[in-house]
Scaffold this active site. Structure first.
Site, PDB file in Angstrom:
ATOM      1  CG  ASP A   1     153.795   3.349  -2.960  1.00  0.00           C
ATOM      2  OD1 ASP A   1     154.476   3.820  -4.376  1.00  0.00           O
ATOM      3  OD2 ASP A   1     154.200   3.451  -1.707  1.00  0.00           O
TER       4      ASP A   1
ATOM      5  CG  HIS B   1     154.076   7.221  -4.096  1.00  0.00           C
ATOM      6  ND1 HIS B   1     155.613   6.729  -3.769  1.00  0.00           N
ATOM      7  CD2 HIS B   1     154.586   7.902  -3.058  1.00  0.00           C
ATOM      8  CE1 HIS B   1     156.156   7.397  -3.600  1.00  0.00           C
ATOM      9  NE2 HIS B   1     155.822   8.070  -3.149  1.00  0.00           N
TER      10      HIS B   1
ATOM     11  CD  GLU C   1     157.789  11.148  -1.357  1.00  0.00           C
ATOM     12  OE1 GLU C   1     158.708  11.019  -0.397  1.00  0.00           O
ATOM     13  OE2 GLU C   1     157.603   9.710  -1.472  1.00  0.00           O
TER      14      GLU C   1
HETATM   15  C1  ACM Z   1     156.803   8.520   2.441  1.00  0.00           C
HETATM   16  O1  ACM Z   1     158.096   8.011   3.052  1.00  0.00           O
HETATM   17  N1  ACM Z   1     156.994   8.989   1.610  1.00  0.00           N
HETATM   18  C2  ACM Z   1     155.360   8.699   3.973  1.00  0.00           C
END
Ligand code: ACM
Ligand code: ZN
Length: 620
Positions: free
Chosen positions: A201, A276, A343
């Site tokens: 991430d 991410h 996201e």
């Molecule tokens: C998440 O909580 N963005 C999967």
């Protein structure tokens, strides 16, 4: 005290502890609640003469070794019997399959001649053994007993769902191999079987990759801001040393995968694409979009929006992803690899000529379809190597293949769409499953992610979305709790956030819906807390804010019932606006009425101490 007396006292204590204690178990408090449990008159005594016998199970199988080793750790050094006799704990694999208990179930009986655990598989025996551990006294891991009487009973048990998972984010904060093993041990005790390992991430890349060494030398480390609350963070200076971080070597990954396998747990790695990825873009800025001149850094705080994204029009990005997968695949001998997909901020793609060229060339409608194209490319690559993908529910936005499994986190709608299209889904809606959210009033708990999942709320989780027909329900594989670690920077805090809500998750995923019982569960939680504390786990504190249910009694009156989360809580209340306490107001004993427009004020006491604060509930 006189020296000689002290020596005598110490000797006496040593003698007593080596002899061990005798205990009689009065009732069982098993989590998750078994499908069928019938206690009977009479009890069996487990003592030093009790023997262990494996029937149809090789003594050198992992499960047999695990059982023997675990009993030894609890000071229960039972010798192996050469044959089945009286006073035995017998583990047997069925000659003929018992279709009722399936691949993970077991049958456990405590009766006059001993304890019998039978199953179709070693996994079933393993879960039967976990139940047996929970039938022993709560402090069994810390106290030496030499006689334990157990009430006769019959237990028949098997899981409601095949996917019983828990996510640990090791990017936002890094956790050691031994801390991960501790979480796996906890999972095994509560019959959880999927460890979702969020390895990459924005805040750090956590797995060794030989072909791209800067993923480890650069992307795995960041400037340390752990002494400052993440919400008040100062940006990193260019010359600051990067002292926080780490990654798991391939040997460590193999060590954890082997350890998990002994506990009948699959390890599902998550490699986040295409968003991410600030940490990747710091190490390899060439994988970012062509027209984006942002300088990305491995993040040191929660940041929003997460703009870093891998370029969707650059062939070398796809090659990078294939290369990374080539190194991931041999490490994880399971069906699934999680590819993230959540996201992914697509502003850069809108501006990037390479991304826009790809969209035109492939006649894609928009950037969502470009994300789908990337994911399907990787899915194809993986499926030719025998793997399937899981992605967060955003992977549905631009279309998915039939084989992809969707992890539904933004409520239930992702799963409903997935099931309607014939895709499997795993449920982890934030409302019930995000254990990085507060578990109680924010004034009384350490800083956590903004959101609230109390123990009571966690227990209400039902993985089956409403509105699915029987056929569609079969696509729901199960669910999981997620421990994102932006606000969790040490193992003690991780356990504080996981427990006791983890007990709720275990029961929601294993126990049939009609066997769930909040009041019984609440009392079992107290006994489970003793058990896990004796094993060295830290346990969180649940909410003391009463759970209020109101219904209209008549035009100007409401009927109120109160509920609570911690067994033994006493609630005192007033309805005239005055401050309730043990000596002022009524003690809650059952439903009562209150006038519309009045304010209900409550004070929760446990062990004679006011907990949290006096709460006010305006009644309208
Ligand atoms: C998440 O909580 N963005 C999967
Ligand atoms: Zn691009």
């Amino acid at each position: 005290m006189h020296k000689i007396n002290l020596v005598l006292l110490t000797l006496l204590c040593l003698l007593l502890t080596s002899c061990g204690k005798t205990v009689s178990v009065e009732s069982y408090a098993i989590v998750p609640e078994p499908v069928f449990l019938n206690s009977k008159e009479g009890s069996f005594m487990l003592d030093k003469k009790t023997r262990l016998y494996f029937e149809n199970v090789e003594q050198n199988t992992e499960t047999a070794k695990y059982i023997t080793k675990s009993l030894r750790k609890m000071h229960f050094r039972l010798s192996l019997a050469g044959e089945k006799t009286k006073n035995c704990i017998v583990f047997s694999l069925n000659d003929t399959t018992n279709s009722e208990i399936g691949d993970e179930g077991y049958l456990l009986e405590v009766k006059e001649d001993g304890i019998n655990i039978s199953a179709n598989t070693e996994t079933g025996l393993f879960y039967g053994f976990q139940t047996l551990i929970q039938m022993l006294p709560e402090d069994i891991s810390a106290v030496r007993y030499n006689k334990i009487t157990l009430p006769y009973c019959t237990i028949l048990d098997y899981p409601r769902f095949e996917w019983r998972g828990c996510l640990r984010d090791v990017s936002r904060h890094f956790f050691s191999v031994s801390e991960i093993k501790k979480q796996l041990d906890l999972m095994a005790l509560y019959k959880m079987n999927k460890f979702h390992w969020h390895l990459t991430d924005d805040h750090g890349w956590r797995i060794e990759i030989d072909k791209y060494p800067e993923l480890n030398s650069i992307a795995s480390f960041r400037v340390d801001r752990d002494t400052i609350p993440w919400t008040e963070i100062e940006p990193a200076r260019e010359d600051e040393p990067r002292t926080y971080g780490g990654f798991y070597t391939k040997d460590e990954i193999r060590e954890i995968v082997d350890y998990a396998a002994q506990l009948h747990i699959d390890v599902i790695p998550e490699i986040e694409i295409p968003g991410h990825c600030a940490e990747i873009l710091e190490a390899y800025p060439e994988f970012g979009c062509a027209d984006d001149d942002t300088v990305y850094h491995t993040q040191i705080s929660p940041y929003w929006p997460p703009r870093a994204i891998l370029c969707g029009g650059n062939d070398s990005v796809m090659q990078f992803l294939r290369d990374v997968m080539d190194e991931i695949i041999p490490l994880f001998p399971y069906e699934y690899i999680h590819i993230g997909g959540d996201e992914a901020w697509k502003d850069n793609w809108k501006k990037c000529h390479l991304c826009q060229n790809r969209i035109k060339e492939l006649k894609l409608k928009n950037e969502e379809e470009l994300q789908s194209w990337m994911i399907i490319q990787i899915e194809d690559y993986l499926s030719r190597r025998g793997k399937r993908i899981i992605g967060w529910d955003e992977i549905l936005d631009g279309g998915v293949s039939k084989e992809a499994t969707v992890m539904s986190w933004q409520g239930y709608k992702g799963a409903v769409n997935a099931a309607a299209h014939g895709n499997c889904a795993i449920m982890t809606p934030t409302e019930f499953c995000y254990y990085n959210f507060y578990q109680a009033d924010t004034n009384h708990h350490p800083t956590a992610m903004n959101g609230m999942v109390t123990l009571h709320k966690a227990y209400q989780f039902n993985p089956i979305p409403s509105g699915l027909n029987e056929e569609q329900q079969k696509y729901i594989l199960g669910g999981q709790c997620n421990l994102w670690t932006e606000y969790i920077n040490n193992e003690e805090q991780a356990e504080y956030m996981l427990l006791p809500r983890f007990f709720a998750m275990a029961e929601c995923l294993w126990t049939p819906l009609d066997r769930k019982n909040w009041t019984l569960f609440r009392s079992k939680v107290e006994r489970q807390k003793i058990r896990i504390r004796a094993l060295g786990y830290n346990c969180g504190v649940s909410s003391f804010k009463p759970i209020l249910t109101t219904s209209i009694a008549d035009r100007n009156t409401f009927s109120v019932t109160l509920d609570w989360e911690v067994e033994g809580t006493q609630i005192f209340y007033t309805t005239d606006g005055s401050e309730p306490s043990r000596s002022h107001g009524q003690q809650y004993k059952g439903a009562f009425t209150i006038a519309r427009g009045a304010t209900l004020r409550t004070a929760s006491y446990l062990n004679d101490t006011l907990r949290e604060e006096v709460y006010s509930f305006p009644i309208r």
